[in-house]
Design a protein around this motif. Sequence first.
Motif, PDB file in Angstrom:
ATOM      1  N   TYR A  60       2.523  -3.063  -4.256  1.00 19.09           N
ATOM      2  CA  TYR A  60       1.182  -3.379  -3.819  1.00 19.09           C
ATOM      3  C   TYR A  60       0.436  -2.084  -4.566  1.00 19.09           C
ATOM      4  O   TYR A  60      -0.819  -1.566  -3.892  1.00 19.09           O
ATOM      5  CB  TYR A  60       1.236  -3.457  -2.397  1.00 19.09           C
ATOM      6  CG  TYR A  60       1.849  -2.312  -1.830  1.00 19.09           C
ATOM      7  CD1 TYR A  60       1.188  -1.358  -1.166  1.00 19.09           C
ATOM      8  CD2 TYR A  60       3.137  -2.361  -1.262  1.00 19.09           C
ATOM      9  CE1 TYR A  60       1.532  -0.352  -0.334  1.00 19.09           C
ATOM     10  CE2 TYR A  60       3.671  -1.457  -0.662  1.00 19.09           C
ATOM     11  CZ  TYR A  60       3.074  -0.374  -0.244  1.00 19.09           C
ATOM     12  OH  TYR A  60       3.469   0.479   0.677  1.00 19.09           O
ATOM     13  N   SER A 114      -3.765  -1.789  -4.540  1.00 14.62           N
ATOM     14  CA  SER A 114      -4.492  -1.561  -3.238  1.00 14.62           C
ATOM     15  C   SER A 114      -4.663   0.140  -3.205  1.00 14.62           C
ATOM     16  O   SER A 114      -5.564   0.582  -2.624  1.00 14.62           O
ATOM     17  CB  SER A 114      -3.783  -2.035  -2.060  1.00 14.62           C
ATOM     18  OG  SER A 114      -2.498  -1.097  -1.749  1.00 14.62           O
ATOM     19  N   ARG A 148      -7.974   2.312  -3.098  1.00 13.34           N
ATOM     20  CA  ARG A 148      -8.077   3.346  -1.878  1.00 13.34           C
ATOM     21  C   ARG A 148      -8.067   4.740  -2.117  1.00 13.34           C
ATOM     22  O   ARG A 148      -8.254   5.687  -1.457  1.00 13.34           O
ATOM     23  CB  ARG A 148      -7.351   3.095  -0.817  1.00 13.34           C
ATOM     24  CG  ARG A 148      -7.458   1.792  -0.206  1.00 13.34           C
ATOM     25  CD  ARG A 148      -6.639   1.386   1.166  1.00 13.34           C
ATOM     26  NE  ARG A 148      -5.307   1.179   0.469  1.00 13.34           N
ATOM     27  CZ  ARG A 148      -4.029   1.449   1.238  1.00 13.34           C
ATOM     28  NH1 ARG A 148      -4.193   2.061   2.275  1.00 13.34           N
ATOM     29  NH2 ARG A 148      -2.900   1.149   0.546  1.00 13.34           N
ATOM     30  N   CYS A 200      -9.901   0.182   5.768  1.00 15.81           N
ATOM     31  CA  CYS A 200      -9.261  -1.200   5.786  1.00 15.81           C
ATOM     32  C   CYS A 200      -9.729  -1.810   7.120  1.00 15.81           C
ATOM     33  O   CYS A 200     -10.256  -2.875   7.150  1.00 15.81           O
ATOM     34  CB  CYS A 200      -7.799  -1.171   5.687  1.00 15.81           C
ATOM     35  SG  CYS A 200      -7.106  -0.500   4.147  1.00 15.81           S
ATOM     36  N   GLU A 255      -3.237  -1.998   3.977  1.00 21.54           N
ATOM     37  CA  GLU A 255      -3.834  -2.988   2.821  1.00 21.54           C
ATOM     38  C   GLU A 255      -3.661  -4.161   2.989  1.00 21.54           C
ATOM     39  O   GLU A 255      -4.390  -5.169   2.326  1.00 21.54           O
ATOM     40  CB  GLU A 255      -3.179  -2.403   1.416  1.00 21.54           C
ATOM     41  CG  GLU A 255      -1.764  -3.253   1.506  1.00 21.54           C
ATOM     42  CD  GLU A 255      -0.694  -2.513   2.258  1.00 21.54           C
ATOM     43  OE1 GLU A 255       0.213  -3.153   2.256  1.00 21.54           O
ATOM     44  OE2 GLU A 255      -0.916  -1.492   2.832  1.00 21.54           O
ATOM     45  N   LEU A 261      -6.878  -5.322   4.392  1.00 19.44           N
ATOM     46  CA  LEU A 261      -8.046  -5.208   3.472  1.00 19.44           C
ATOM     47  C   LEU A 261      -8.047  -6.394   2.843  1.00 19.44           C
ATOM     48  O   LEU A 261      -8.920  -7.093   1.972  1.00 19.44           O
ATOM     49  CB  LEU A 261      -7.728  -3.976   2.746  1.00 19.44           C
ATOM     50  CG  LEU A 261      -8.896  -3.891   1.534  1.00 19.44           C
ATOM     51  CD1 LEU A 261     -10.059  -3.368   2.083  1.00 19.44           C
ATOM     52  CD2 LEU A 261      -8.478  -2.481   0.867  1.00 19.44           C
ATOM     53  N   CYS A 262      -6.767  -6.638   2.130  1.00 23.47           N
ATOM     54  CA  CYS A 262      -6.643  -8.037   1.044  1.00 23.47           C
ATOM     55  C   CYS A 262      -6.952  -9.212   1.883  1.00 23.47           C
ATOM     56  O   CYS A 262      -7.597 -10.153   1.222  1.00 23.47           O
ATOM     57  CB  CYS A 262      -4.951  -8.036   0.958  1.00 23.47           C
ATOM     58  SG  CYS A 262      -4.818  -9.296  -0.438  1.00 23.47           S
ATOM     59  N   THR A 280      -5.336  -6.192  -4.800  1.00 23.85           N
ATOM     60  CA  THR A 280      -4.949  -5.625  -3.804  1.00 23.85           C
ATOM     61  C   THR A 280      -3.452  -5.985  -3.302  1.00 23.85           C
ATOM     62  O   THR A 280      -2.480  -4.978  -3.221  1.00 23.85           O
ATOM     63  CB  THR A 280      -5.798  -5.587  -2.508  1.00 23.85           C
ATOM     64  OG1 THR A 280      -6.821  -5.253  -2.759  1.00 23.85           O
ATOM     65  CG2 THR A 280      -5.174  -4.965  -1.334  1.00 23.85           C
ATOM     66  N   LYS A 281      -2.985  -7.204  -3.379  1.00 24.79           N
ATOM     67  CA  LYS A 281      -1.776  -7.566  -3.017  1.00 24.79           C
ATOM     68  C   LYS A 281      -1.672  -8.980  -3.598  1.00 24.79           C
ATOM     69  O   LYS A 281      -2.457  -9.797  -3.660  1.00 24.79           O
ATOM     70  CB  LYS A 281      -1.436  -7.799  -1.599  1.00 24.79           C
ATOM     71  CG  LYS A 281      -1.213  -6.256  -0.889  1.00 24.79           C
ATOM     72  CD  LYS A 281      -0.636  -6.696   0.526  1.00 24.79           C
ATOM     73  CE  LYS A 281       0.730  -6.015   0.248  1.00 24.79           C
ATOM     74  NZ  LYS A 281       1.521  -5.633   1.601  1.00 24.79           N
TER      75      LYS A 281
END
Length: 408
Positions: free
Chosen positions: A61, A64, A68, A93, A141, A144-145, A174-175
């Motif tokens: 990942y 992400s 950041r 996040c 994360e 956030l995703c 991000t993922k």
Amino acid sequence: MIARLRPQLPWWAAALLGVAIFSWLGLSDYAWTDFDTELSPAIGQLLHGDVAGFLGGLPAYGGSVVLRAPFAGVAALLGGGELAIFRAVSIPCLVAGAWLAVVLVGRMGERGRSTGVRALVLGLCVVNPITLRALEIGHPEELLCAVFAIGAVLAARDRRTVLAGLLLGLAIATKSWAVLAIGPVALALPARRPAALAIAGGVTLAVLAPIVLAASHAAIVSGAGSTGSVIFKPQQLWWFAGDAGHVVVGVNGLPKLAGYRAAPPWLSSLTHPLIAFLVVPLSLLWARVRGAAPRLDGEQVLALLALLLLARCVLDPWNNVYYALPFLLALLAWEALCETERPPVLALAATVLVWVTFEQTPGWLGPDAQCAFYLAWALPLGAWLARACFAPQVRLRARRAPRTAFAR
């Protein structure tokens, strides 16, 4: 503009208070978290000026972390140590989750929803206990995703093509599980779908290209396309296909309790590609069933996103407690905006069930029983969401039937 924002100020205050509380509760220490073992070495190389070492040492990942990394740099410039950096890359996040909460309660307010229901939605969005576990484990994360993916659907519904593509691209960068949002975003857009998908692809490439050029692309490929044979948890569909009677060693190098199963050898290369592929048939089925549906389906498609994210959890042998967070938020957003006749009872119940499944049943039940408990609620919920997605007429008839019978 000020008059428009003034009604949102109390909600922003409540949301940021929740961010502060969760930052205090969940970001007190980074030792023994995935941040400590997976991210801290790479971020340390970046802060020492070794950009190639940073990019080459990122986990699956890594996108992400790239997004950041500026927050880590600011914390370091201000003299912060590793704990400050851990907090600096996590708090944004949480703020993203607060933004999603304010957007949802704002739209609910425009539709006349009560203050109590809106407060419940904000609470589930900002101070969800699964979010707290994600922080404690070292995976903010995931939140956030989820916000990027849900935000992309909402932007698509509002005909904001560029923003939808930008948010979708950030989510995928991000993922990798965010590829599941491609179908819902495309379905929510009334037009210019190729443009949005092209923007999403460009954003994803821009974020991930440095990682690929640093030769750490193998981590991305392996993380997105396989599951390995070490991690095999009870809370997933494939559990009973595992081999029993073996001594199973966890990722910490210690043997697990009796009753744990080893992953079957054929599973490693199957599950993640299968999960990603699900977006194609389910999105095509949605388009076939609802092709002539009204524009409100731009928000109804959040149910499809929730179904896909639940399938991701059920089908992933690595299923962790924080994997459920995107599903819970998508389900919450759908209930908040589309199920206007009731509070978000499904999202509330699912949050409790996820917590009990991952945080309580391991102390109560053996591994096989843990799997049975998880599937006993996850599969029926998935079937209910599938009916909501692909048989909306059945749900409407079910709602109207009691009233019709009473009237007679």
